[in-house]
Scaffold this motif. Structure first.
Motif, PDB file in Angstrom:
ATOM      1  N   UNK A   1      36.392  10.730 117.165  1.00  0.00           N
ATOM      2  CA  UNK A   1      37.863  10.511 117.517  1.00  0.00           C
ATOM      3  C   UNK A   1      38.519   9.277 117.815  1.00  0.00           C
ATOM      4  N   UNK A   2      39.706   9.139 117.612  1.00  0.00           N
ATOM      5  CA  UNK A   2      40.344   7.989 117.652  1.00  0.00           C
ATOM      6  C   UNK A   2      40.558   7.614 119.150  1.00  0.00           C
ATOM      7  N   UNK A   3      40.950   8.784 120.023  1.00  0.00           N
ATOM      8  CA  UNK A   3      41.082   8.452 121.528  1.00  0.00           C
ATOM      9  C   UNK A   3      39.853   8.615 122.201  1.00  0.00           C
ATOM     10  N   UNK A   4      38.630   8.894 121.811  1.00  0.00           N
ATOM     11  CA  UNK A   4      37.430   9.199 122.294  1.00  0.00           C
ATOM     12  C   UNK A   4      37.332  10.208 123.349  1.00  0.00           C
ATOM     13  N   UNK A   5      37.481  11.389 122.722  1.00  0.00           N
ATOM     14  CA  UNK A   5      37.564  12.700 123.372  1.00  0.00           C
ATOM     15  C   UNK A   5      36.030  12.994 123.795  1.00  0.00           C
ATOM     16  N   UNK A   6      36.005  13.877 124.880  1.00  0.00           N
ATOM     17  CA  UNK A   6      34.703  14.154 125.513  1.00  0.00           C
ATOM     18  C   UNK A   6      33.598  14.586 124.552  1.00  0.00           C
ATOM     19  N   UNK A   7      33.746  15.403 123.211  1.00  0.00           N
ATOM     20  CA  UNK A   7      32.814  15.754 122.663  1.00  0.00           C
ATOM     21  C   UNK A   7      32.493  14.478 121.715  1.00  0.00           C
ATOM     22  N   UNK A   8      33.283  13.795 121.333  1.00  0.00           N
ATOM     23  CA  UNK A   8      32.836  12.587 120.550  1.00  0.00           C
ATOM     24  C   UNK A   8      32.031  11.633 121.284  1.00  0.00           C
ATOM     25  N   UNK A   9      32.465  11.399 122.427  1.00  0.00           N
ATOM     26  CA  UNK A   9      31.669  10.642 123.308  1.00  0.00           C
ATOM     27  C   UNK A   9      30.361  11.194 123.323  1.00  0.00           C
ATOM     28  N   UNK A  10      30.124  12.400 123.570  1.00  0.00           N
ATOM     29  CA  UNK A  10      28.588  13.185 123.662  1.00  0.00           C
ATOM     30  C   UNK A  10      27.899  12.794 122.491  1.00  0.00           C
ATOM     31  N   UNK A  11      28.720  13.046 121.436  1.00  0.00           N
ATOM     32  CA  UNK A  11      28.062  13.064 120.125  1.00  0.00           C
ATOM     33  C   UNK A  11      27.674  11.667 119.528  1.00  0.00           C
ATOM     34  N   UNK A  12      28.458  10.634 119.911  1.00  0.00           N
ATOM     35  CA  UNK A  12      28.196   9.119 119.810  1.00  0.00           C
ATOM     36  C   UNK A  12      26.778   8.866 120.185  1.00  0.00           C
ATOM     37  N   UNK A  13      26.715   9.310 121.885  1.00  0.00           N
ATOM     38  CA  UNK A  13      25.408   8.968 122.497  1.00  0.00           C
ATOM     39  C   UNK A  13      24.220   9.804 121.703  1.00  0.00           C
ATOM     40  N   UNK A  14      24.437  10.847 121.469  1.00  0.00           N
ATOM     41  CA  UNK A  14      23.277  11.947 120.805  1.00  0.00           C
ATOM     42  C   UNK A  14      23.003  10.987 119.341  1.00  0.00           C
ATOM     43  N   UNK A  15      23.958  10.481 118.773  1.00  0.00           N
ATOM     44  CA  UNK A  15      23.617   9.867 117.440  1.00  0.00           C
ATOM     45  C   UNK A  15      22.731   8.641 117.498  1.00  0.00           C
ATOM     46  N   UNK A  16      22.855   7.964 118.595  1.00  0.00           N
ATOM     47  CA  UNK A  16      22.140   6.892 118.627  1.00  0.00           C
ATOM     48  C   UNK A  16      20.828   7.115 119.063  1.00  0.00           C
ATOM     49  N   UNK A  17      20.543   8.273 119.708  1.00  0.00           N
ATOM     50  CA  UNK A  17      19.230   8.694 120.170  1.00  0.00           C
ATOM     51  C   UNK A  17      18.353   9.490 119.106  1.00  0.00           C
ATOM     52  N   UNK A  18      19.212  10.272 118.351  1.00  0.00           N
ATOM     53  CA  UNK A  18      18.669  10.829 117.164  1.00  0.00           C
ATOM     54  C   UNK A  18      18.156   9.659 116.095  1.00  0.00           C
ATOM     55  N   UNK A  19      19.010   8.767 115.753  1.00  0.00           N
ATOM     56  CA  UNK A  19      18.983   7.679 114.815  1.00  0.00           C
ATOM     57  C   UNK A  19      17.721   6.835 115.060  1.00  0.00           C
ATOM     58  N   UNK A  20      17.243   6.750 116.599  1.00  0.00           N
ATOM     59  CA  UNK A  20      16.239   5.984 116.723  1.00  0.00           C
ATOM     60  C   UNK A  20      14.833   6.858 116.665  1.00  0.00           C
ATOM     61  N   UNK A  21      14.943   7.944 116.576  1.00  0.00           N
ATOM     62  CA  UNK A  21      13.892   9.117 116.878  1.00  0.00           C
ATOM     63  C   UNK A  21      13.550   9.504 115.449  1.00  0.00           C
ATOM     64  N   UNK A  22      14.707   9.726 114.517  1.00  0.00           N
ATOM     65  CA  UNK A  22      14.276  10.227 113.057  1.00  0.00           C
ATOM     66  C   UNK A  22      14.708   9.158 112.092  1.00  0.00           C
ATOM     67  N   UNK A  23      14.032   8.091 111.957  1.00  0.00           N
ATOM     68  CA  UNK A  23      14.277   6.859 111.034  1.00  0.00           C
ATOM     69  C   UNK A  23      14.411   7.273 109.573  1.00  0.00           C
ATOM     70  N   UNK A  24      13.871   8.502 109.127  1.00  0.00           N
ATOM     71  CA  UNK A  24      14.082   8.754 107.863  1.00  0.00           C
ATOM     72  C   UNK A  24      15.308   9.689 107.439  1.00  0.00           C
ATOM     73  N   UNK A  25      16.114   9.901 108.606  1.00  0.00           N
ATOM     74  CA  UNK A  25      17.487  10.318 108.313  1.00  0.00           C
ATOM     75  C   UNK A  25      18.543   9.307 108.470  1.00  0.00           C
ATOM     76  N   UNK A  26      19.477   9.131 107.634  1.00  0.00           N
ATOM     77  CA  UNK A  26      20.584   8.218 107.654  1.00  0.00           C
ATOM     78  C   UNK A  26      21.608   8.691 108.669  1.00  0.00           C
TER      79      UNK A  26
END
Length: 240
Positions: free
Chosen positions: A124-149
Protein backbone atom coordinates in the motif's frame (compact mmCIF):
# COMPACT_ATOMS: atom_id res chain seq x y z
CA UNK A 1 32.34 19.23 -27.09
CA UNK A 2 30.82 15.99 -25.79
CA UNK A 3 27.06 16.06 -25.37
CA UNK A 4 25.57 14.01 -22.54
CA UNK A 5 22.63 11.80 -23.48
CA UNK A 6 19.94 10.46 -21.18
CA UNK A 7 19.54 6.87 -22.46
CA UNK A 8 16.06 6.62 -20.94
CA UNK A 9 14.59 9.48 -22.97
CA UNK A 10 12.26 8.71 -25.87
CA UNK A 11 13.84 10.83 -28.61
CA UNK A 12 14.54 10.24 -32.29
CA UNK A 13 18.25 10.73 -31.60
CA UNK A 14 18.22 8.07 -28.88
CA UNK A 15 16.42 5.70 -31.25
CA UNK A 16 19.25 6.13 -33.74
CA UNK A 17 21.86 5.54 -31.02
CA UNK A 18 20.07 2.38 -29.90
CA UNK A 19 19.92 1.07 -33.47
CA UNK A 20 23.70 1.38 -33.70
CA UNK A 21 24.29 -0.14 -30.29
CA UNK A 22 25.78 3.07 -28.87
CA UNK A 23 23.36 3.19 -25.96
CA UNK A 24 21.47 0.20 -24.50
CA UNK A 25 17.85 -0.61 -25.22
CA UNK A 26 15.34 0.78 -22.76
CA UNK A 27 14.13 -1.77 -20.19
CA UNK A 28 10.74 -3.18 -21.14
CA UNK A 29 7.76 -1.91 -19.15
CA UNK A 30 6.65 -4.89 -17.00
CA UNK A 31 3.10 -3.57 -16.49
CA UNK A 32 1.49 -5.15 -19.60
CA UNK A 33 3.16 -8.47 -18.74
CA UNK A 34 1.88 -8.27 -15.15
CA UNK A 35 -1.65 -7.45 -16.28
CA UNK A 36 -1.63 -10.34 -18.77
CA UNK A 37 -0.20 -12.71 -16.17
CA UNK A 38 -2.87 -11.70 -13.65
CA UNK A 39 -5.63 -12.62 -16.10
CA UNK A 40 -3.94 -15.95 -16.89
CA UNK A 41 -3.53 -16.63 -13.17
CA UNK A 42 -7.26 -16.14 -12.60
CA UNK A 43 -8.06 -18.77 -15.22
CA UNK A 44 -5.52 -21.20 -13.76
CA UNK A 45 -6.90 -20.61 -10.26
CA UNK A 46 -10.25 -21.98 -11.41
CA UNK A 47 -8.77 -24.86 -13.39
CA UNK A 48 -6.52 -25.85 -10.48
CA UNK A 49 -9.02 -25.08 -7.73
CA UNK A 50 -8.48 -28.42 -6.01
CA UNK A 51 -4.70 -28.24 -5.66
CA UNK A 52 -4.86 -26.98 -2.07
CA UNK A 53 -7.29 -29.68 -0.93
CA UNK A 54 -6.18 -32.71 1.08
CA UNK A 55 -7.62 -36.18 0.53
CA UNK A 56 -10.39 -35.75 3.10
CA UNK A 57 -11.47 -32.45 1.56
CA UNK A 58 -11.53 -34.04 -1.88
CA UNK A 59 -13.83 -36.75 -0.55
CA UNK A 60 -16.15 -34.11 0.89
CA UNK A 61 -16.42 -32.41 -2.50
CA UNK A 62 -17.58 -35.47 -4.41
CA UNK A 63 -21.14 -34.15 -4.66
CA UNK A 64 -19.98 -30.78 -6.00
CA UNK A 65 -17.23 -31.72 -8.46
CA UNK A 66 -17.13 -34.21 -11.31
CA UNK A 67 -15.83 -37.53 -9.95
CA UNK A 68 -13.39 -38.00 -12.83
CA UNK A 69 -11.97 -34.55 -12.13
CA UNK A 70 -11.57 -35.34 -8.43
CA UNK A 71 -9.91 -38.68 -9.11
CA UNK A 72 -7.23 -36.98 -11.18
CA UNK A 73 -6.09 -34.99 -8.13
CA UNK A 74 -5.79 -37.81 -5.61
CA UNK A 75 -2.55 -39.30 -6.98
CA UNK A 76 -1.10 -35.80 -7.37
CA UNK A 77 -1.79 -35.00 -3.71
CA UNK A 78 -0.34 -38.31 -2.56
CA UNK A 79 2.79 -37.81 -4.68
CA UNK A 80 3.30 -34.31 -3.24
CA UNK A 81 3.14 -35.73 0.27
CA UNK A 82 5.77 -38.40 -0.52
CA UNK A 83 8.10 -35.93 -2.25
CA UNK A 84 7.90 -33.55 0.68
CA UNK A 85 9.08 -36.26 3.05
CA UNK A 86 11.98 -37.36 0.85
CA UNK A 87 13.51 -34.10 -0.40
CA UNK A 88 15.33 -31.68 1.95
CA UNK A 89 15.05 -27.90 1.49
CA UNK A 90 17.33 -26.22 -1.03
CA UNK A 91 20.39 -24.20 -0.08
CA UNK A 92 19.52 -20.75 1.23
CA UNK A 93 20.90 -17.78 -0.65
CA UNK A 94 18.32 -14.96 -0.53
CA UNK A 95 17.36 -14.50 3.16
CA UNK A 96 16.12 -10.93 2.80
CA UNK A 97 13.31 -8.89 1.29
CA UNK A 98 14.37 -7.30 -1.99
CA UNK A 99 12.92 -3.82 -2.69
CA UNK A 100 11.95 -3.53 -6.35
CA UNK A 101 12.05 -0.77 -8.92
CA UNK A 102 9.69 -1.02 -11.87
CA UNK A 103 12.52 -0.96 -14.42
CA UNK A 104 14.13 -3.98 -12.74
CA UNK A 105 10.94 -6.03 -12.42
CA UNK A 106 11.53 -8.25 -15.44
CA UNK A 107 15.04 -9.18 -14.32
CA UNK A 108 14.51 -9.42 -10.58
CA UNK A 109 11.16 -11.20 -10.72
CA UNK A 110 10.18 -12.72 -14.06
CA UNK A 111 13.63 -13.92 -15.10
CA UNK A 112 14.67 -14.82 -11.54
CA UNK A 113 11.67 -17.13 -11.27
CA UNK A 114 13.39 -19.52 -13.69
CA UNK A 115 15.68 -20.63 -10.87
CA UNK A 116 13.54 -20.09 -7.75
CA UNK A 117 10.06 -19.19 -6.56
CA UNK A 118 9.68 -15.42 -6.39
CA UNK A 119 6.96 -13.85 -4.24
CA UNK A 120 6.09 -10.19 -4.72
CA UNK A 121 4.25 -8.03 -2.21
CA UNK A 122 2.46 -5.16 -3.98
CA UNK A 123 2.10 -3.01 -0.91
CA UNK A 124 0.00 0.00 0.00
CA UNK A 125 1.00 3.60 -0.65
CA UNK A 126 -0.65 4.70 2.60
CA UNK A 127 0.44 1.72 4.64
CA UNK A 128 -2.94 0.16 5.38
CA UNK A 129 -3.21 -2.43 8.16
CA UNK A 130 -2.88 -5.53 6.01
CA UNK A 131 0.09 -4.09 4.13
CA UNK A 132 1.88 -3.39 7.41
CA UNK A 133 1.12 -6.94 8.60
CA UNK A 134 2.38 -8.52 5.37
CA UNK A 135 5.56 -6.41 5.32
CA UNK A 136 6.49 -7.78 8.75
CA UNK A 137 5.60 -11.34 7.75
CA UNK A 138 7.63 -10.94 4.54
CA UNK A 139 10.76 -10.14 6.59
CA UNK A 140 10.29 -13.15 8.84
CA UNK A 141 9.58 -15.50 5.96
CA UNK A 142 12.54 -14.25 3.93
CA UNK A 143 14.90 -14.94 6.82
CA UNK A 144 13.40 -18.39 7.36
CA UNK A 145 13.14 -19.58 3.74
CA UNK A 146 16.28 -18.41 1.99
CA UNK A 147 15.63 -20.54 -1.11
CA UNK A 148 12.55 -18.41 -1.92
CA UNK A 149 13.00 -14.84 -3.16
CA UNK A 150 10.71 -12.36 -1.40
CA UNK A 151 10.30 -8.96 -3.07
CA UNK A 152 8.30 -5.83 -2.30
CA UNK A 153 7.24 -2.80 -4.33
CA UNK A 154 4.65 -0.13 -3.83
CA UNK A 155 1.67 -1.13 -5.96
CA UNK A 156 1.11 2.24 -7.64
CA UNK A 157 4.80 2.38 -8.62
CA UNK A 158 4.45 -1.00 -10.33
CA UNK A 159 1.02 -0.66 -11.96
CA UNK A 160 -0.27 2.84 -12.63
CA UNK A 161 -3.59 3.48 -10.95
CA UNK A 162 -3.58 0.20 -9.01
CA UNK A 163 -6.43 0.46 -6.47
CA UNK A 164 -5.36 1.02 -2.88
CA UNK A 165 -8.21 -1.24 -1.76
CA UNK A 166 -6.52 -4.17 -3.55
CA UNK A 167 -3.38 -3.92 -1.45
CA UNK A 168 -1.53 -5.82 -0.35
CA UNK A 169 -1.49 -8.13 -3.37
CA UNK A 170 0.67 -11.25 -3.34
CA UNK A 171 2.04 -12.52 -6.67
CA UNK A 172 3.82 -15.87 -6.68
CA UNK A 173 6.05 -16.48 -9.71
CA UNK A 174 7.74 -19.62 -11.02
CA UNK A 175 9.19 -20.22 -14.47
CA UNK A 176 8.18 -16.67 -15.56
CA UNK A 177 4.48 -17.23 -14.79
CA UNK A 178 2.23 -16.14 -11.95
CA UNK A 179 1.26 -19.37 -10.21
CA UNK A 180 -0.89 -17.76 -7.53
CA UNK A 181 -2.27 -14.35 -6.66
CA UNK A 182 -4.00 -13.09 -3.55
CA UNK A 183 -5.68 -9.70 -3.60
CA UNK A 184 -5.53 -8.49 0.02
CA UNK A 185 -5.22 -10.94 2.92
CA UNK A 186 -8.94 -11.65 3.15
CA UNK A 187 -8.48 -15.12 1.64
CA UNK A 188 -6.20 -15.84 4.59
CA UNK A 189 -7.05 -14.25 7.95
CA UNK A 190 -7.03 -10.57 7.12
CA UNK A 191 -4.99 -8.50 9.59
CA UNK A 192 -4.69 -11.59 11.82
CA UNK A 193 -2.72 -13.48 9.15
CA UNK A 194 0.30 -15.28 10.61
CA UNK A 195 3.47 -16.82 9.28
CA UNK A 196 1.81 -20.25 9.36
CA UNK A 197 -0.90 -19.02 6.97
CA UNK A 198 1.66 -17.89 4.40
CA UNK A 199 3.57 -21.15 4.91
CA UNK A 200 0.45 -23.08 3.93
CA UNK A 201 0.26 -20.96 0.80
CA UNK A 202 3.89 -21.77 0.00
CA UNK A 203 3.15 -25.48 0.33
CA UNK A 204 0.05 -25.12 -1.84
CA UNK A 205 1.96 -23.59 -4.75
CA UNK A 206 4.88 -26.00 -4.42
CA UNK A 207 7.44 -23.51 -3.14
CA UNK A 208 7.79 -25.69 -0.02
CA UNK A 209 7.34 -29.43 0.42
CA UNK A 210 4.85 -30.66 2.98
CA UNK A 211 7.63 -32.56 4.77
CA UNK A 212 9.97 -29.54 4.97
CA UNK A 213 11.61 -29.61 8.41
CA UNK A 214 11.29 -25.83 8.64
CA UNK A 215 7.53 -26.31 8.84
CA UNK A 216 7.79 -28.44 11.99
CA UNK A 217 5.08 -27.47 14.46
CA UNK A 218 6.17 -25.55 17.52
CA UNK A 219 5.79 -27.36 20.82
CA UNK A 220 5.25 -24.17 22.77
CA UNK A 221 1.84 -22.64 22.09
CA UNK A 222 3.12 -19.32 23.42
CA UNK A 223 4.85 -18.87 20.05
CA UNK A 224 1.44 -18.34 18.48
CA UNK A 225 0.26 -15.68 20.91
CA UNK A 226 1.86 -12.66 19.29
CA UNK A 227 -0.90 -12.09 16.77
CA UNK A 228 -3.62 -13.12 19.20
CA UNK A 229 -2.48 -10.37 21.55
CA UNK A 230 -2.88 -7.84 18.74
CA UNK A 231 -6.05 -5.80 19.22
CA UNK A 232 -7.36 -5.49 15.68
CA UNK A 233 -10.05 -3.04 16.85
CA UNK A 234 -7.29 -0.48 17.27
CA UNK A 235 -7.08 -0.40 13.47
CA UNK A 236 -10.76 0.22 12.79
CA UNK A 237 -10.07 3.66 11.37
CA UNK A 238 -7.99 2.14 8.59
CA UNK A 239 -11.05 0.38 7.21
CA UNK A 240 -13.39 3.37 7.23
Amino acid sequence: MQVEVDPNEDTEWNDILRQHGIIPEKPKDPEPLIQEALIAAQHRAHENRLEDKDLDELDALEDEEDDEFLQSYRPIKQAKTIRGALHPPKTSHFNQVFPLQKVDYAREVTEASNSAFVLVNLTSMGGNVESRVLTELWRELAAKFGDIKFCEIRADMCIEGYPEKNTPTILAYKDTEIKKQLITLQQLKGPRTKVEDIERLLVEIGALKEGDVRLKKRDNEDDYKKDDDLNVEDYDDDWD
